[in-house]
Motif scaffolding. Structure first.
Motif, PDB file in Angstrom:
ATOM      1  N   LYS A 320       0.815  -1.218   0.000  1.00 54.66           N
ATOM      2  CA  LYS A 320       0.000   0.000   0.000  1.00 54.66           C
ATOM      3  C   LYS A 320       0.851   1.271   0.000  1.00 54.66           C
ATOM      4  O   LYS A 320       1.552   1.552  -0.958  1.00 54.66           O
ATOM      5  CB  LYS A 320      -0.974  -0.028   1.180  1.00 54.66           C
ATOM      6  N   ASP A 321       0.805   2.050   1.104  1.00 54.26           N
ATOM      7  CA  ASP A 321       1.553   3.317   1.149  1.00 54.26           C
ATOM      8  C   ASP A 321       3.061   3.118   1.156  1.00 54.26           C
ATOM      9  O   ASP A 321       3.817   4.080   1.012  1.00 54.26           O
ATOM     10  CB  ASP A 321       1.177   4.097   2.418  1.00 54.26           C
ATOM     11  N   LEU A 322       3.487   1.894   1.357  1.00 48.64           N
ATOM     12  CA  LEU A 322       4.924   1.603   1.405  1.00 48.64           C
ATOM     13  C   LEU A 322       5.308   0.662   0.266  1.00 48.64           C
ATOM     14  O   LEU A 322       6.252  -0.098   0.363  1.00 48.64           O
ATOM     15  CB  LEU A 322       5.280   0.949   2.754  1.00 48.64           C
ATOM     16  N   SER A 323       4.565   0.745  -0.839  1.00 48.55           N
ATOM     17  CA  SER A 323       4.797  -0.214  -1.926  1.00 48.55           C
ATOM     18  C   SER A 323       5.826   0.291  -2.929  1.00 48.55           C
ATOM     19  O   SER A 323       5.925   1.490  -3.199  1.00 48.55           O
ATOM     20  CB  SER A 323       3.477  -0.483  -2.646  1.00 48.55           C
ATOM     21  N   ALA A 324       6.565  -0.657  -3.507  1.00 43.19           N
ATOM     22  CA  ALA A 324       7.500  -0.333  -4.588  1.00 43.19           C
ATOM     23  C   ALA A 324       6.768   0.304  -5.773  1.00 43.19           C
ATOM     24  O   ALA A 324       7.379   1.007  -6.576  1.00 43.19           O
ATOM     25  CB  ALA A 324       8.234  -1.594  -5.043  1.00 43.19           C
ATOM     26  N   ASN A 325       5.462   0.068  -5.856  1.00 45.38           N
ATOM     27  CA  ASN A 325       4.663   0.719  -6.908  1.00 45.38           C
ATOM     28  C   ASN A 325       4.712   2.235  -6.801  1.00 45.38           C
ATOM     29  O   ASN A 325       4.792   2.938  -7.800  1.00 45.38           O
ATOM     30  CB  ASN A 325       3.193   0.313  -6.771  1.00 45.38           C
ATOM     31  N   LEU A 326       4.635   2.732  -5.553  1.00 46.86           N
ATOM     32  CA  LEU A 326       4.669   4.186  -5.344  1.00 46.86           C
ATOM     33  C   LEU A 326       6.036   4.736  -5.727  1.00 46.86           C
ATOM     34  O   LEU A 326       6.143   5.776  -6.373  1.00 46.86           O
ATOM     35  CB  LEU A 326       4.388   4.532  -3.882  1.00 46.86           C
ATOM     36  N   TRP A 327       7.069   4.029  -5.329  1.00 47.45           N
ATOM     37  CA  TRP A 327       8.426   4.461  -5.691  1.00 47.45           C
ATOM     38  C   TRP A 327       8.549   4.505  -7.209  1.00 47.45           C
ATOM     39  O   TRP A 327       9.135   5.434  -7.766  1.00 47.45           O
ATOM     40  CB  TRP A 327       9.470   3.476  -5.164  1.00 47.45           C
ATOM     41  N   ALA A 328       8.028   3.456  -7.856  1.00 40.11           N
ATOM     42  CA  ALA A 328       8.142   3.374  -9.312  1.00 40.11           C
ATOM     43  C   ALA A 328       7.452   4.573  -9.955  1.00 40.11           C
ATOM     44  O   ALA A 328       7.992   5.195 -10.875  1.00 40.11           O
ATOM     45  CB  ALA A 328       7.543   2.062  -9.804  1.00 40.11           C
ATOM     46  N   LYS A 329       6.272   4.914  -9.458  1.00 44.25           N
ATOM     47  CA  LYS A 329       5.555   6.067 -10.031  1.00 44.25           C
ATOM     48  C   LYS A 329       6.382   7.334  -9.874  1.00 44.25           C
ATOM     49  O   LYS A 329       6.525   8.119 -10.807  1.00 44.25           O
ATOM     50  CB  LYS A 329       4.186   6.230  -9.369  1.00 44.25           C
TER      51      LYS A 329
END
Ligand SMILES: *Cc1c(COP(=O)(O)O)cnc(C)c1O
Length: 353
Positions: A320-329
Protein backbone atom coordinates in the motif's frame (compact mmCIF):
# COMPACT_ATOMS: atom_id res chain seq x y z
CA UNK A 1 22.99 -5.03 10.46
CA UNK A 2 21.81 -1.88 8.77
CA UNK A 3 18.66 -3.30 7.24
CA UNK A 4 16.87 -6.58 6.54
CA UNK A 5 14.64 -7.71 3.69
CA UNK A 6 11.93 -10.06 4.87
CA UNK A 7 10.63 -12.22 2.03
CA UNK A 8 7.16 -13.53 2.82
CA UNK A 9 7.10 -16.73 0.77
CA UNK A 10 3.47 -17.43 1.67
CA UNK A 11 2.52 -14.33 -0.25
CA UNK A 12 4.20 -15.72 -3.35
CA UNK A 13 1.86 -18.68 -2.95
CA UNK A 14 -1.17 -16.36 -2.71
CA UNK A 15 -0.01 -14.54 -5.83
CA UNK A 16 0.55 -17.84 -7.63
CA UNK A 17 -2.96 -18.91 -6.64
CA UNK A 18 -4.29 -15.68 -8.13
CA UNK A 19 -2.58 -16.68 -11.39
CA UNK A 20 -4.01 -20.20 -11.19
CA UNK A 21 -7.51 -18.86 -10.51
CA UNK A 22 -7.19 -16.69 -13.57
CA UNK A 23 -5.77 -19.23 -16.03
CA UNK A 24 -7.30 -22.44 -14.66
CA UNK A 25 -5.64 -25.51 -13.18
CA UNK A 26 -4.98 -27.21 -16.56
CA UNK A 27 -2.62 -24.44 -17.68
CA UNK A 28 1.03 -25.09 -16.80
CA UNK A 29 2.81 -22.48 -14.69
CA UNK A 30 6.32 -21.49 -15.75
CA UNK A 31 7.46 -19.29 -12.86
CA UNK A 32 9.89 -16.62 -14.03
CA UNK A 33 12.72 -16.41 -11.49
CA UNK A 34 15.23 -14.50 -13.59
CA UNK A 35 17.57 -11.95 -12.06
CA UNK A 36 17.47 -13.35 -8.54
CA UNK A 37 13.70 -13.76 -8.76
CA UNK A 38 13.33 -10.03 -9.44
CA UNK A 39 15.66 -9.30 -6.52
CA UNK A 40 13.95 -11.63 -4.04
CA UNK A 41 16.60 -14.39 -4.25
CA UNK A 42 16.36 -17.15 -6.87
CA UNK A 43 17.32 -20.15 -4.76
CA UNK A 44 14.95 -19.72 -1.81
CA UNK A 45 12.12 -18.70 -4.13
CA UNK A 46 12.69 -21.70 -6.42
CA UNK A 47 13.03 -24.03 -3.43
CA UNK A 48 9.68 -22.76 -2.16
CA UNK A 49 7.96 -22.99 -5.55
CA UNK A 50 9.44 -26.24 -6.84
CA UNK A 51 6.49 -28.42 -5.84
CA UNK A 52 3.92 -25.71 -6.72
CA UNK A 53 4.84 -25.01 -10.35
CA UNK A 54 5.89 -27.28 -13.19
CA UNK A 55 8.52 -25.04 -14.79
CA UNK A 56 11.00 -22.29 -14.02
CA UNK A 57 12.21 -19.69 -16.51
CA UNK A 58 15.52 -17.87 -16.19
CA UNK A 59 17.16 -15.17 -18.26
CA UNK A 60 20.60 -16.78 -18.27
CA UNK A 61 22.05 -20.25 -18.58
CA UNK A 62 24.11 -19.56 -15.44
CA UNK A 63 20.94 -19.14 -13.39
CA UNK A 64 19.53 -22.41 -14.69
CA UNK A 65 22.76 -24.29 -13.97
CA UNK A 66 22.78 -22.90 -10.45
CA UNK A 67 19.20 -24.14 -9.94
CA UNK A 68 20.27 -27.62 -11.08
CA UNK A 69 23.36 -27.58 -8.89
CA UNK A 70 21.12 -26.71 -5.96
CA UNK A 71 18.89 -29.69 -6.52
CA UNK A 72 16.00 -28.15 -8.49
CA UNK A 73 14.57 -30.83 -10.79
CA UNK A 74 11.72 -28.93 -12.47
CA UNK A 75 11.88 -28.26 -16.19
CA UNK A 76 13.78 -25.01 -16.81
CA UNK A 77 13.53 -22.75 -19.85
CA UNK A 78 16.35 -20.26 -20.44
CA UNK A 79 15.37 -17.14 -22.38
CA UNK A 80 18.82 -16.02 -23.54
CA UNK A 81 20.43 -17.08 -26.79
CA UNK A 82 22.64 -20.01 -25.81
CA UNK A 83 26.12 -18.65 -25.08
CA UNK A 84 28.56 -19.83 -27.75
CA UNK A 85 30.68 -22.72 -26.48
CA UNK A 86 28.32 -23.71 -23.68
CA UNK A 87 25.77 -25.69 -25.70
CA UNK A 88 26.69 -28.96 -24.01
CA UNK A 89 25.49 -27.62 -20.65
CA UNK A 90 21.87 -27.55 -21.85
CA UNK A 91 22.17 -31.23 -22.59
CA UNK A 92 24.14 -32.21 -19.49
CA UNK A 93 21.91 -30.31 -17.08
CA UNK A 94 18.66 -31.15 -18.89
CA UNK A 95 17.85 -27.49 -19.46
CA UNK A 96 15.54 -26.28 -22.24
CA UNK A 97 17.13 -23.83 -24.67
CA UNK A 98 15.30 -21.03 -26.47
CA UNK A 99 15.84 -21.02 -30.21
CA UNK A 100 15.46 -17.32 -30.88
CA UNK A 101 17.78 -17.21 -33.87
CA UNK A 102 18.24 -19.49 -36.87
CA UNK A 103 21.93 -19.86 -36.04
CA UNK A 104 21.11 -21.68 -32.80
CA UNK A 105 19.72 -24.87 -34.42
CA UNK A 106 23.08 -26.15 -35.60
CA UNK A 107 24.90 -25.20 -32.41
CA UNK A 108 22.79 -27.18 -29.95
CA UNK A 109 23.76 -30.80 -29.26
CA UNK A 110 21.48 -33.58 -30.56
CA UNK A 111 18.47 -34.28 -28.31
CA UNK A 112 18.79 -30.99 -26.41
CA UNK A 113 15.35 -29.82 -25.28
CA UNK A 114 14.37 -26.68 -27.18
CA UNK A 115 11.52 -24.19 -27.47
CA UNK A 116 11.18 -22.17 -30.68
CA UNK A 117 10.85 -18.47 -29.93
CA UNK A 118 9.20 -16.21 -32.52
CA UNK A 119 9.33 -12.44 -32.52
CA UNK A 120 5.84 -11.30 -33.46
CA UNK A 121 6.48 -7.58 -33.20
CA UNK A 122 8.63 -6.73 -30.19
CA UNK A 123 11.96 -6.72 -32.05
CA UNK A 124 13.94 -8.05 -29.13
CA UNK A 125 14.77 -11.78 -29.20
CA UNK A 126 13.05 -14.28 -31.46
CA UNK A 127 12.94 -15.46 -35.07
CA UNK A 128 10.90 -13.29 -37.41
CA UNK A 129 7.66 -14.46 -39.01
CA UNK A 130 9.30 -14.66 -42.45
CA UNK A 131 11.81 -17.17 -41.10
CA UNK A 132 9.17 -19.83 -40.45
CA UNK A 133 10.03 -22.00 -43.43
CA UNK A 134 13.76 -21.84 -42.75
CA UNK A 135 13.05 -22.75 -39.12
CA UNK A 136 10.99 -25.74 -40.26
CA UNK A 137 13.80 -26.89 -42.52
CA UNK A 138 16.33 -26.58 -39.74
CA UNK A 139 14.03 -28.53 -37.44
CA UNK A 140 13.95 -31.30 -40.00
CA UNK A 141 17.74 -31.31 -40.35
CA UNK A 142 18.77 -30.98 -36.71
CA UNK A 143 17.55 -33.72 -34.40
CA UNK A 144 16.93 -31.71 -31.24
CA UNK A 145 14.19 -32.52 -28.76
CA UNK A 146 11.67 -29.87 -29.83
CA UNK A 147 9.16 -29.48 -27.02
CA UNK A 148 7.70 -25.97 -27.24
CA UNK A 149 7.00 -22.76 -29.12
CA UNK A 150 6.44 -19.27 -27.77
CA UNK A 151 6.31 -15.52 -28.29
CA UNK A 152 6.44 -12.47 -26.01
CA UNK A 153 4.19 -9.38 -25.96
CA UNK A 154 5.47 -5.82 -26.07
CA UNK A 155 2.29 -4.13 -24.80
CA UNK A 156 0.45 -6.53 -22.52
CA UNK A 157 1.12 -4.28 -19.50
CA UNK A 158 -1.59 -2.00 -20.93
CA UNK A 159 -5.21 -3.13 -20.93
CA UNK A 160 -6.86 -3.59 -24.31
CA UNK A 161 -3.86 -2.57 -26.40
CA UNK A 162 -4.35 -3.28 -30.14
CA UNK A 163 -0.72 -4.42 -30.55
CA UNK A 164 -1.37 -7.42 -28.29
CA UNK A 165 -4.10 -8.61 -30.63
CA UNK A 166 -1.88 -8.03 -33.66
CA UNK A 167 1.00 -9.99 -32.13
CA UNK A 168 -1.37 -12.76 -31.11
CA UNK A 169 -2.80 -13.08 -34.59
CA UNK A 170 0.71 -13.17 -36.09
CA UNK A 171 1.62 -15.85 -33.57
CA UNK A 172 -1.48 -17.91 -34.41
CA UNK A 173 -0.49 -18.16 -38.04
CA UNK A 174 3.09 -19.07 -37.12
CA UNK A 175 1.89 -21.66 -34.62
CA UNK A 176 -0.18 -23.39 -37.31
CA UNK A 177 3.01 -24.20 -39.25
CA UNK A 178 4.48 -26.36 -36.50
CA UNK A 179 3.56 -29.72 -34.96
CA UNK A 180 0.55 -29.70 -32.63
CA UNK A 181 2.50 -31.48 -29.92
CA UNK A 182 4.71 -28.49 -29.12
CA UNK A 183 3.82 -26.89 -25.79
CA UNK A 184 2.68 -23.37 -26.58
CA UNK A 185 3.01 -20.27 -24.38
CA UNK A 186 2.72 -16.51 -24.81
CA UNK A 187 1.50 -14.90 -21.60
CA UNK A 188 3.55 -12.85 -19.14
CA UNK A 189 1.87 -11.21 -16.11
CA UNK A 190 0.18 -8.52 -18.20
CA UNK A 191 -1.27 -11.00 -20.67
CA UNK A 192 -2.42 -13.25 -17.80
CA UNK A 193 -4.33 -10.56 -15.93
CA UNK A 194 -5.31 -8.04 -18.60
CA UNK A 195 -6.03 -10.33 -21.57
CA UNK A 196 -7.93 -13.26 -20.08
CA UNK A 197 -10.57 -13.12 -22.83
CA UNK A 198 -8.12 -13.29 -25.70
CA UNK A 199 -7.54 -17.04 -25.69
CA UNK A 200 -3.80 -16.59 -25.33
CA UNK A 201 -2.99 -18.86 -22.41
CA UNK A 202 -2.53 -21.95 -24.63
CA UNK A 203 -0.74 -24.72 -22.68
CA UNK A 204 1.34 -22.63 -20.29
CA UNK A 205 1.89 -19.13 -18.91
CA UNK A 206 5.07 -17.32 -17.81
CA UNK A 207 4.18 -15.20 -14.76
CA UNK A 208 6.98 -13.01 -13.44
CA UNK A 209 6.33 -9.76 -11.61
CA UNK A 210 2.83 -10.79 -10.47
CA UNK A 211 4.33 -13.61 -8.37
CA UNK A 212 6.20 -10.98 -6.40
CA UNK A 213 2.98 -9.06 -5.86
CA UNK A 214 3.01 -6.22 -8.35
CA UNK A 215 0.66 -5.42 -11.19
CA UNK A 216 2.63 -5.27 -14.44
CA UNK A 217 0.97 -2.00 -15.46
CA UNK A 218 -1.04 0.94 -14.20
CA UNK A 219 -4.20 -1.09 -13.61
CA UNK A 220 -4.11 -2.49 -10.10
CA UNK A 221 -4.73 -6.19 -9.53
CA UNK A 222 -6.28 -6.41 -6.05
CA UNK A 223 -5.51 -10.13 -5.59
CA UNK A 224 -1.75 -9.50 -5.65
CA UNK A 225 0.28 -8.56 -2.61
CA UNK A 226 3.95 -7.54 -2.42
CA UNK A 227 6.19 -10.20 -0.98
CA UNK A 228 8.98 -8.07 0.46
CA UNK A 229 9.14 -6.10 3.66
CA UNK A 230 12.26 -3.98 4.10
CA UNK A 231 13.06 -2.87 7.62
CA UNK A 232 15.78 -0.93 9.35
CA UNK A 233 16.29 0.92 12.62
CA UNK A 234 17.16 4.49 13.52
CA UNK A 235 20.86 4.80 14.28
CA UNK A 236 20.75 8.41 15.44
CA UNK A 237 18.07 10.86 16.57
CA UNK A 238 18.62 14.60 16.86
CA UNK A 239 16.73 17.82 17.46
CA UNK A 240 16.11 20.11 14.46
CA UNK A 241 14.80 23.65 14.64
CA UNK A 242 12.57 25.40 12.15
CA UNK A 243 14.72 26.75 9.28
CA UNK A 244 17.56 24.22 9.60
CA UNK A 245 18.45 22.19 6.53
CA UNK A 246 19.08 18.46 6.02
CA UNK A 247 21.54 16.51 3.87
CA UNK A 248 23.80 17.14 0.87
CA UNK A 249 22.87 20.29 -1.01
CA UNK A 250 20.57 21.32 1.85
CA UNK A 251 17.58 20.33 -0.22
CA UNK A 252 15.09 20.20 2.66
CA UNK A 253 14.34 22.84 5.25
CA UNK A 254 12.44 22.16 8.48
CA UNK A 255 9.18 24.09 8.49
CA UNK A 256 8.79 23.55 12.22
CA UNK A 257 10.82 22.22 15.15
CA UNK A 258 11.08 18.46 15.39
CA UNK A 259 13.37 15.45 15.26
CA UNK A 260 15.58 14.02 12.58
CA UNK A 261 16.04 10.25 12.58
CA UNK A 262 18.94 8.76 10.64
CA UNK A 263 18.27 5.48 8.77
CA UNK A 264 21.37 3.49 7.71
CA UNK A 265 20.11 2.74 4.20
CA UNK A 266 21.04 4.64 1.06
CA UNK A 267 21.31 4.47 -2.69
CA UNK A 268 24.05 1.83 -2.47
CA UNK A 269 21.36 -0.41 -0.97
CA UNK A 270 18.94 0.30 -3.79
CA UNK A 271 16.93 3.36 -2.74
CA UNK A 272 17.27 5.55 -5.80
CA UNK A 273 18.66 8.99 -5.01
CA UNK A 274 15.94 10.35 -7.27
CA UNK A 275 13.41 9.49 -4.55
CA UNK A 276 14.88 12.30 -2.42
CA UNK A 277 12.11 14.16 -0.55
CA UNK A 278 9.70 11.86 -2.33
CA UNK A 279 8.68 8.90 -0.20
CA UNK A 280 7.48 7.89 3.23
CA UNK A 281 8.43 5.21 5.71
CA UNK A 282 6.61 3.84 8.73
CA UNK A 283 7.98 4.59 12.19
CA UNK A 284 6.17 3.34 15.27
CA UNK A 285 3.02 2.75 13.23
CA UNK A 286 2.94 6.20 11.62
CA UNK A 287 3.86 7.27 8.10
CA UNK A 288 6.56 9.93 8.11
CA UNK A 289 8.50 11.71 5.38
CA UNK A 290 11.99 10.97 4.18
CA UNK A 291 13.72 14.36 4.05
CA UNK A 292 16.91 15.68 2.49
CA UNK A 293 19.06 14.15 -0.23
CA UNK A 294 19.40 10.38 -0.01
CA UNK A 295 23.08 9.60 0.40
CA UNK A 296 25.06 6.44 -0.32
CA UNK A 297 24.48 4.77 3.03
CA UNK A 298 21.93 6.93 4.84
CA UNK A 299 18.65 8.74 4.54
CA UNK A 300 16.89 10.90 7.08
CA UNK A 301 13.32 11.14 8.31
CA UNK A 302 11.49 13.99 10.01
CA UNK A 303 9.36 13.45 13.10
CA UNK A 304 7.28 15.96 15.01
CA UNK A 305 5.81 15.49 18.48
CA UNK A 306 7.28 12.73 20.59
CA UNK A 307 11.00 12.14 20.23
CA UNK A 308 11.75 8.76 18.61
CA UNK A 309 14.47 6.54 20.07
CA UNK A 310 17.66 5.16 18.63
CA UNK A 311 16.84 1.61 17.54
CA UNK A 312 13.20 2.33 16.65
CA UNK A 313 12.10 0.20 13.72
CA UNK A 314 11.57 1.81 10.33
CA UNK A 315 9.60 0.01 7.60
CA UNK A 316 10.93 1.16 4.24
CA UNK A 317 9.00 -1.05 1.84
CA UNK A 318 5.93 -3.22 2.33
CA UNK A 319 2.55 -2.76 0.67
CA UNK A 320 0.00 0.00 0.00
CA UNK A 321 1.55 3.32 1.15
CA UNK A 322 4.92 1.60 1.41
CA UNK A 323 4.80 -0.21 -1.93
CA UNK A 324 7.50 -0.33 -4.59
CA UNK A 325 4.66 0.72 -6.91
CA UNK A 326 4.67 4.19 -5.34
CA UNK A 327 8.43 4.46 -5.69
CA UNK A 328 8.14 3.37 -9.31
CA UNK A 329 5.56 6.07 -10.03
CA UNK A 330 7.75 8.73 -8.43
CA UNK A 331 10.76 7.57 -10.43
CA UNK A 332 8.94 7.18 -13.74
CA UNK A 333 9.75 3.48 -13.78
CA UNK A 334 8.18 0.12 -12.95
CA UNK A 335 8.33 -2.00 -9.77
CA UNK A 336 10.54 -4.50 -11.64
CA UNK A 337 13.37 -1.96 -11.62
CA UNK A 338 12.86 -1.15 -7.94
CA UNK A 339 13.08 -4.74 -6.67
CA UNK A 340 15.90 -5.80 -8.99
CA UNK A 341 17.89 -2.80 -7.75
CA UNK A 342 17.75 -3.98 -4.12
CA UNK A 343 21.37 -4.69 -3.35
CA UNK A 344 22.38 -8.35 -2.96
CA UNK A 345 24.33 -7.24 0.12
CA UNK A 346 21.12 -6.61 2.07
CA UNK A 347 20.41 -9.49 4.42
CA UNK A 348 17.39 -11.49 3.27
CA UNK A 349 15.26 -13.46 5.71
CA UNK A 350 12.75 -15.94 4.30
CA UNK A 351 9.47 -16.42 6.16
CA UNK A 352 6.75 -18.91 5.35
CA UNK A 353 4.01 -16.41 6.08
C1 LIG B 1 10.56 -11.44 -18.02
C2 LIG B 1 9.77 -12.28 -18.97
C3 LIG B 1 8.53 -12.80 -18.60
C4 LIG B 1 7.83 -12.40 -17.31
O1 LIG B 1 7.34 -11.08 -17.46
P1 LIG B 1 6.45 -10.38 -16.33
O2 LIG B 1 5.99 -9.13 -16.96
O3 LIG B 1 7.36 -10.13 -15.19
O4 LIG B 1 5.36 -11.33 -15.99
C5 LIG B 1 7.91 -13.69 -19.46
N1 LIG B 1 8.47 -14.01 -20.64
C6 LIG B 1 9.66 -13.51 -21.05
C7 LIG B 1 10.21 -13.93 -22.37
C8 LIG B 1 10.35 -12.62 -20.23
O5 LIG B 1 11.52 -12.10 -20.64
Amino acid sequence: MSSTLYIHLGKILNNLNAVKNKVGEEVICMAVVKDEAYGHGILPVAEFLKDKVEWFCTAKLDEAVSLRENGIENEILVFEIPPVGREQEYKSYDITASISDLSVFERLKPDTKAHLHFDTGMFRLGMLPDQVSEARQKMANHPLNYTGIYTHFANSDVNDHPRVKEQLSTFRSIRAEFPDALMTHTANSGAIFYYGEEDLYYDAVRPGVCLYGYAPGEDEIPELEPVIEWKSNLVQVKKILKGEMVGYGSRWTASEDGWIGVVPVGYADGIFRGLTNGFQVELNGTLIDEVGTISMDYFMVFVTGQKPDIGDEVVILRNKDLSANLWAKKMGTIPYEITTALSPKIKRVYLDQ
